[in-house]
Design an enzyme around this catalytic site. Structure first.
Site: not given
Length: 287
Positions: A130, A171, A44
């Site tokens: 994300k 994440c 990330e």
């Protein structure tokens, strides 16, 4: 017939210096390709990791203008490998802010925390923004509010990379198992979970959550991570992991920066799902 795929994970300590991060990532990607990697994944915020909103907005560029993305596309073509650039901050057009979310102090500018899957021809196979934003207070003065700077995505993404189908995430998404179940039921064989997990949460949850996602879905899990102390003051946990569909940790990169390689047999996906066919046993309950 076995279906081997050589995977490399790049572990970094990214800063707010895009050029330095690009040089570091590029050198490790070239190293991985020279060692035979067909699929190379980075963590990330590969190109820029910074917590401060003003600095993040000043550094980011729209996708069409992002120099690091152009460089990674050229690098994929040069190396003849598929790259999963775990994520990069991409500047989005400004929107009209809701007064309840910052009012006049919010200028409406946001970034996307965007993953790019780049083919060996340099073409972009898939993009993923994300979905779940990291808005938490961990205690002892450690807090994060990604929604002040980032706009969450709204679409799960499955990327066909030829040898396998890749389910994309980033994440904090790791904590939401329904996303991975949906990806697996749509055909994912490898789950990509690039991260900049904090030291605090990584020690407590990183290994167990990644193993759980592999076991629940019967997928390989590929999780390249940020590691160490960063220029913006945060500390990340490292331990890039590759987990097989039965939950066994095949690779644990520890804390050091570098490249981890492993050749997987994609037939292990079907084998694990045949032993425990839980993906077909869902019951839709109401409470």
């Amino acid at each position: 017939m076995p279906c081997p795929l050589r995977i490399a994970m790049v572990q970094m300590t990214s800063s707010d210096d895009v050029e330095d991060n690009l040089a570091t990532a590029s050198a490790m990607i070239r190293q991985a390709a020279a060692d035979g990697a067909q699929l190379i994944a980075t963590p990330e915020m590969t190109s820029c990791l910074v917590r401060q909103r003003d600095r993040a907005l000043a550094t980011a560029r729209p996708e069409a203008e992002d120099r690091a993305l152009r460089a990674f596309r050229a690098l994929a073509q040069d190396c003849g490998a598929t790259l999963v650039i775990g994520s990069m901050p991409i500047l989005l057009p400004a929107f009209q802010p809701d007064a309840t979310e910052g009012g006049k102090e919010d200028d409406g500018r946001r970034l996307a925390n965007r993953c790019f899957v780049i083919g060996p021809d340099g073409g972009i196979i898939a993009r993923y923004d994300k979905i779940h934003l990291f808005d938490v207070s961990l205690g002892a003065g450690e807090s994060y509010r990604e929604s002040r700077t980032y706009q969450g995505g709204a679409q799960a993404v499955l990327a066909d990379i030829g040898p396998a189908k890749l389910g994309l995430s980033i994440c904090y998404d790791l904590r939401f198992p329904y996303l991975y179940r949906a990806l697996a039921q749509a055909g994912a064989e490898i789950l990509s979970i690039p991260a900049a997990f904090t030291e605090t949460t990584g020690r407590a949850h990183w290994h167990v959550l990644l193993r759980a996602r592999a076991i629940e879905t019967g997928c390989f899990v590929m999780a390249p991570a940020q590691s160490g102390h960063h220029a913006d003051g945060r500390d990340t946990f490292g331990h890039s992991l590759l987990v097989d569909p039965w939950g066994e940790v095949l690779v644990d990169a520890g804390r050091d920066r570098g490249v981890s390689l492993f050749t997987i047999d994609l037939d292990a996906v079907a084998a694990a799902r045949a032993r425990i066919p839980a993906l077909g046993h869902d019951r839709h309950l109401t409470i």
